[in-house]
Design a protein around this motif. Sequence first.
Motif, PDB file in Angstrom:
ATOM      1  N   GLU A 111      47.270  23.544  44.182  1.00 39.98           N
ATOM      2  CA  GLU A 111      47.857  22.762  45.030  1.00 39.98           C
ATOM      3  C   GLU A 111      49.189  23.656  45.614  1.00 39.98           C
ATOM      4  O   GLU A 111      49.646  23.343  46.575  1.00 39.98           O
ATOM      5  CB  GLU A 111      48.373  22.487  43.288  1.00 39.98           C
ATOM      6  N   ASP A 112      48.999  24.373  45.036  1.00 37.17           N
ATOM      7  CA  ASP A 112      50.559  24.998  45.280  1.00 37.17           C
ATOM      8  C   ASP A 112      50.505  26.590  46.451  1.00 37.17           C
ATOM      9  O   ASP A 112      51.388  27.381  46.378  1.00 37.17           O
ATOM     10  CB  ASP A 112      51.011  25.050  44.362  1.00 37.17           C
ATOM     11  N   VAL A 113      49.618  27.441  46.753  1.00 36.08           N
ATOM     12  CA  VAL A 113      48.867  28.325  46.625  1.00 36.08           C
ATOM     13  C   VAL A 113      48.486  27.900  48.586  1.00 36.08           C
ATOM     14  O   VAL A 113      47.914  27.254  48.781  1.00 36.08           O
ATOM     15  CB  VAL A 113      47.832  29.184  46.171  1.00 36.08           C
ATOM     16  N   PRO A 114      48.672  28.710  49.669  1.00 41.00           N
ATOM     17  CA  PRO A 114      48.985  29.145  50.466  1.00 41.00           C
ATOM     18  C   PRO A 114      46.774  28.651  50.965  1.00 41.00           C
ATOM     19  O   PRO A 114      45.856  29.975  50.006  1.00 41.00           O
ATOM     20  CB  PRO A 114      49.196  30.698  51.341  1.00 41.00           C
ATOM     21  N   PRO A 115      46.203  27.719  51.524  1.00 39.38           N
ATOM     22  CA  PRO A 115      44.589  28.387  51.242  1.00 39.38           C
ATOM     23  C   PRO A 115      44.154  29.587  52.458  1.00 39.38           C
ATOM     24  O   PRO A 115      45.056  29.873  53.210  1.00 39.38           O
ATOM     25  CB  PRO A 115      44.164  27.204  52.394  1.00 39.38           C
ATOM     26  N   ALA A 119      44.888  23.904  38.234  1.00 41.08           N
ATOM     27  CA  ALA A 119      44.357  24.265  39.772  1.00 41.08           C
ATOM     28  C   ALA A 119      45.479  24.788  40.489  1.00 41.08           C
ATOM     29  O   ALA A 119      45.748  24.064  41.699  1.00 41.08           O
ATOM     30  CB  ALA A 119      43.713  23.326  40.768  1.00 41.08           C
ATOM     31  N   THR A 120      46.460  25.704  40.065  1.00 43.00           N
ATOM     32  CA  THR A 120      48.292  26.049  40.275  1.00 43.00           C
ATOM     33  C   THR A 120      47.507  27.160  40.321  1.00 43.00           C
ATOM     34  O   THR A 120      47.089  27.687  40.004  1.00 43.00           O
ATOM     35  CB  THR A 120      48.993  25.434  39.916  1.00 43.00           C
ATOM     36  N   ARG A 121      48.964  27.730  40.847  1.00 45.58           N
ATOM     37  CA  ARG A 121      49.389  29.071  40.796  1.00 45.58           C
ATOM     38  C   ARG A 121      49.670  29.431  39.513  1.00 45.58           C
ATOM     39  O   ARG A 121      48.996  30.289  39.327  1.00 45.58           O
ATOM     40  CB  ARG A 121      50.755  29.584  42.226  1.00 45.58           C
ATOM     41  N   ALA A 122      49.990  28.921  38.936  1.00 45.06           N
ATOM     42  CA  ALA A 122      50.262  28.939  37.040  1.00 45.06           C
ATOM     43  C   ALA A 122      49.388  28.861  36.467  1.00 45.06           C
ATOM     44  O   ALA A 122      48.993  30.312  35.971  1.00 45.06           O
ATOM     45  CB  ALA A 122      52.103  28.487  36.866  1.00 45.06           C
ATOM     46  N   GLY A 123      48.167  28.075  37.013  1.00 52.47           N
ATOM     47  CA  GLY A 123      46.926  28.420  36.136  1.00 52.47           C
ATOM     48  C   GLY A 123      46.113  29.851  36.485  1.00 52.47           C
ATOM     49  O   GLY A 123      45.620  29.986  36.022  1.00 52.47           O
ATOM     50  N   PHE A 124      46.673  29.403  37.181  1.00 52.70           N
ATOM     51  CA  PHE A 124      45.000  31.106  38.292  1.00 52.70           C
ATOM     52  C   PHE A 124      46.036  31.915  37.976  1.00 52.70           C
ATOM     53  O   PHE A 124      45.007  33.142  37.305  1.00 52.70           O
ATOM     54  CB  PHE A 124      44.610  31.074  39.416  1.00 52.70           C
TER      55      PHE A 124
END
Length: 497
Positions: free
Chosen positions: A164-168, A254-259
């Motif tokens: 969600e909050d990461v550049p693809p 499915a976020t930066r923090a999560g991964f």
Amino acid sequence: MTDAAPAGGSSLPADAPPIATLSTGLVRGATDGRIDRFLGIPYAEPPVGSRRFRAPEPAAAWTGVRDATAFAATAPQSPYGGGLEKYLPTVDVPGDEVLSVNVWTPGGREPGAALPVLVFVHGGALTRGTAALPAYDGTTFASAGIVYVSIQYRLGQEGFAVLEDVPPNLGVLDQEAALRWVRREIGAFGGDPARVTVMGHSAGANTVTALLALPHAKELFDQAILQSGPLVAQPAKRAGRMSREIARRLGVGATRAGFASVPAADLVAQQTAISAGASPLGRGPSVALTIGGDAVPRNPLDALVAGAGRDIPVLIGSTIDEYRLWFVPTGVVDRVSRATLALARLASRVPARVVRAHRARRPDATPGEVLGEVVTDVLLRAPITRFADSRVAGPAATWVYEFRWPSPVDRLRAAHGMELGFVFDRLDTPDAIALGGADAPQALATAMHGSWTSFVVRGDPGWERWSARRPVQAFDAEGGHIDYAPRQDELDGLPAR
């Protein structure tokens, strides 16, 4: 990694290891007298800790002389399985400095030399691969007066997660950073920053296609070679299936923090497990380029057909039996029934006449072989033709090839990746022997390597450029010859991808 720099003004012995001066510091390579080699030079900071799942940051400067005689770390990945491990080796170099480049340059070159540059981007389905494989050694290109560069980039979820909050497409941003490094630093190795050709194979060609489609592509390179790579990206919802499934299995967002809370090795393990359970025909979650963001703002093929990159010369092509690398070792080629073929045709919206054309040309082919041919048409041959056709009236030329030499190894024939040993003229490496055997024709390697070298040095591989006649340079055991619009009846009517 570094030691004290030589005293200012002192001269080095003629047989001393070569030293290059970069904007970030000095690097010491190795030489055999003919070729100078510099390995593991960082072009960006290690993508770990707070830099994980973020755009690449320029490499910090160092003091002293940095040792550049060994490959830097490989991106986190798992070895190939499912029968592919026999043909596709894996190299594991531990460490964090994944974002690195390697340089081969002619030794004893004149001061102020401005030699043509070739930058290679490895393949591996965006989940595997490394520049450290013996097959990708740049000695043969450097021997031809070319400064050869290979790059490493983030793979799998680290480089291509859809969060969600990461550049693809972080892995594509890595490659862009590496190419900007080449423009900035390659003069230190005798390279001409205004004569850069980028070459990608498989997934590496897919990412180079995305770079070619960018409005600022000419800031990055001057010519492109695309070998056996898809020309498209997927919508975010479809491309994100793998990341969403990993998040579900691990119970994280499915976020930066999560991964970022999950070790890289655990993400690789989950990705590998999910891929192993997917359909052999590619219907399950996979790692793919994502449409969106700065790296891939639009589906690359659509952008290219609309005119992007038309001022950049391109050499593009595929092998005649691409599918056999995946269908033969896994046994898919023998398991597909006529019913499976019919269902796959309907699902892909392929006209029945296309299948009939394949059967007419190959009356002894099994349903699995016919399906493989159709898949190759849909994924590679038809998009390549559409791409080349769109550039006929453009300012830059396009050259198309097809590799046709049939390997005697395990029914692989001219499978995906078979041409690499010939392009690099390194038929004696374990990688090339695993695919092509020990007696692959040297004359063909001489011809292909010569054509690729000619394109890098002179901007022309030596055969007829693409036109309305659709000339394809066919490379077989005898060398090469032109075929005009080969197997066009099999390509006509395929849906645009």
